[in-house]
Design a protein around this motif. Sequence first.
Motif, mmCIF file in Angstrom:
data_model
loop_
_atom_site.group_PDB
_atom_site.id
_atom_site.type_symbol
_atom_site.label_atom_id
_atom_site.label_comp_id
_atom_site.label_asym_id
_atom_site.label_seq_id
_atom_site.Cartn_x
_atom_site.Cartn_y
_atom_site.Cartn_z
ATOM 1 N N GLY A 130 -28.434 21.854 -48.968
ATOM 2 C CA GLY A 130 -28.664 23.236 -48.582
ATOM 3 C C GLY A 130 -28.784 23.391 -47.076
ATOM 4 N N ASP A 131 -29.383 24.512 -46.663
ATOM 5 C CA ASP A 131 -29.397 24.829 -45.241
ATOM 6 C C ASP A 131 -30.261 23.870 -44.427
ATOM 7 N N LEU A 132 -31.260 23.233 -45.044
ATOM 8 C CA LEU A 132 -32.130 22.340 -44.282
ATOM 9 C C LEU A 132 -31.373 21.093 -43.809
ATOM 10 N N GLY A 133 -30.610 20.458 -44.705
ATOM 11 C CA GLY A 133 -29.877 19.264 -44.332
ATOM 12 C C GLY A 133 -28.820 19.535 -43.278
ATOM 13 N N PHE A 134 -28.056 20.601 -43.469
ATOM 14 C CA PHE A 134 -27.052 20.959 -42.477
ATOM 15 C C PHE A 134 -27.722 21.337 -41.156
ATOM 16 N N GLY A 135 -28.851 22.047 -41.244
ATOM 17 C CA GLY A 135 -29.568 22.427 -40.032
ATOM 18 C C GLY A 135 -30.073 21.217 -39.269
ATOM 19 N N ARG A 136 -30.622 20.244 -39.979
ATOM 20 C CA ARG A 136 -31.103 19.019 -39.327
ATOM 21 C C ARG A 136 -29.966 18.303 -38.601
ATOM 22 N N ALA A 137 -28.848 18.161 -39.282
ATOM 23 C CA ALA A 137 -27.718 17.458 -38.674
ATOM 24 C C ALA A 137 -27.195 18.204 -37.451
ATOM 25 N N TYR A 138 -27.179 19.526 -37.521
ATOM 26 C CA TYR A 138 -26.683 20.330 -36.401
ATOM 27 C C TYR A 138 -27.639 20.263 -35.208
ATOM 28 N N VAL A 139 -28.933 20.408 -35.464
ATOM 29 C CA VAL A 139 -29.923 20.369 -34.386
ATOM 30 C C VAL A 139 -29.913 19.003 -33.703
ATOM 31 N N ALA A 140 -29.738 17.948 -34.488
ATOM 32 C CA ALA A 140 -29.733 16.594 -33.935
ATOM 33 C C ALA A 140 -28.446 16.271 -33.176
ATOM 34 N N GLY A 141 -27.428 17.112 -33.313
ATOM 35 C CA GLY A 141 -26.152 16.847 -32.664
ATOM 36 C C GLY A 141 -25.224 15.992 -33.488
ATOM 37 N N ASP A 142 -25.596 15.694 -34.740
ATOM 38 C CA ASP A 142 -24.766 14.866 -35.612
ATOM 39 C C ASP A 142 -23.671 15.671 -36.306
ATOM 40 N N LEU A 143 -23.860 16.965 -36.400
ATOM 41 C CA LEU A 143 -22.861 17.874 -36.968
ATOM 42 C C LEU A 143 -22.480 18.842 -35.849
ATOM 43 N N GLN A 144 -21.227 18.802 -35.446
ATOM 44 C CA GLN A 144 -20.807 19.505 -34.236
ATOM 45 C C GLN A 144 -19.782 20.586 -34.552
ATOM 46 N N LEU A 145 -20.027 21.782 -34.045
ATOM 47 C CA LEU A 145 -19.108 22.902 -34.197
ATOM 48 C C LEU A 145 -18.242 23.009 -32.949
ATOM 49 N N SER A 146 -16.973 23.199 -33.106
ATOM 50 C CA SER A 146 -16.085 23.434 -31.973
ATOM 51 C C SER A 146 -15.432 24.799 -32.118
ATOM 52 N N GLY A 147 -15.033 25.359 -30.991
ATOM 53 C CA GLY A 147 -14.423 26.687 -30.994
ATOM 54 C C GLY A 147 -15.414 27.789 -30.742
#
Length: 424
Positions: free
Chosen positions: A56-73
Amino acid sequence: MTTTLSIAEALNSLLKAPLPLRFTAYDGSASGPEDSAYGLHLANERGLRYILTAPGDLGFGRAYVAGDLQLSGVHPGDPYEALKLVQSNLSFKRPSAGEVVSILRSLGLSTLRPPAPPPQEAPSRLRRTVEGLRHSLGRDAEAIHHHYDVSNRFYELVLGPSMTYTCAVFPTETSTLEEAQFEKYDLVARKLDLEPGQRLLDLGCGWGGMVRHAAREYGVHALGVTLSREQAAWAQEKIKEEGLDHLAEVRHMDYRHVEERDFDAISSIGLTEHIGVKNYASYFAFIEDRLRPQGRLLNHCITRHDNHFRETGAFLDRYVFPDGELTGSGQIIKDVQDAGLEVQHEENLRVHYAKTLTGWCRNLVENWDECVAEVGEGTARVWGLYMAGSRIGFERNETQLHHVLATKTVDGVSGYPLRHDWRP
């Protein structure tokens, strides 16, 4: 023969429809349209472990905040366009037992070992309950500290000169954020019918925007209270700087400790979200007790689009508003009425909050480097993600913003005119 899935293949097996953007992973696999304007890159195994161990949103949020999940564009200060695309087109299905086994066999059982959360994360609701009852004095103070005592300079960069962290009111489509924040405070003042010499209590006053506006523009004796020590210190300094200390005061204290009574008006701008739905009755009873006969209340708060109580999502609870609770305006009106106050008017300002959040994200983008230097990239990422996501929620009518205006009517006398007229 057992088939080993790549990360992208494992992801595809969980989707109801194809990915709306390009996805790449550290194992070299990829999925989604190659010509997409936006990309999502899973940089390492820690990010995968975040996602698998907190679905859910917590796991994706953790990865994004940590820089492990990166958005481009998109800029991390305003990932609105990519979020909107994902929320509109990404839908997961419930996997079968066989699919779960296949995914875990492919990715490895080690991916089910949860990493330590990013340092920006607050404890879970369960742990907070062990440490203190929900909405107790101590736990509320800690929740406010987590969100509001980040850095006054950071808030100046994001909120702008008004230092106002609540929904603005845009007089026109082209009004600036600062013009809209002035209009918000002035609308509240006009609804409360403030006049020189009156006494105003502003509950959850933040950095003292309403307090200073009432004192400066209306000659009102204004008292504000906030649980944030940083907010109170900033507000008191600003009051002295503007030469308003003979009229305005901000105290670092819980509203429940305010002993003064007989206020002509009470404003509550963005506090109701923090006090807990079960505490509405006692909150509005407190307000009724502090108003003089014919005094007015203006309650301004975020609401749901219906009157069903739901917890905020796990990401918002851990990273943004610990213990925050929302319900509909109908519940608020009921509890205001049950406290003995007469509701005179209700107004929904939902679209104004979407525009307000757009302005805050713009400020974050324009001041990104200084914001990161002030609070760190992880915290700055939290703010960009949460504000852009909140904008989508207001645009889609998942959340709203309501004003409820009420009077302390005694023996049938409200002091309210035949018809309201809040024109300047």
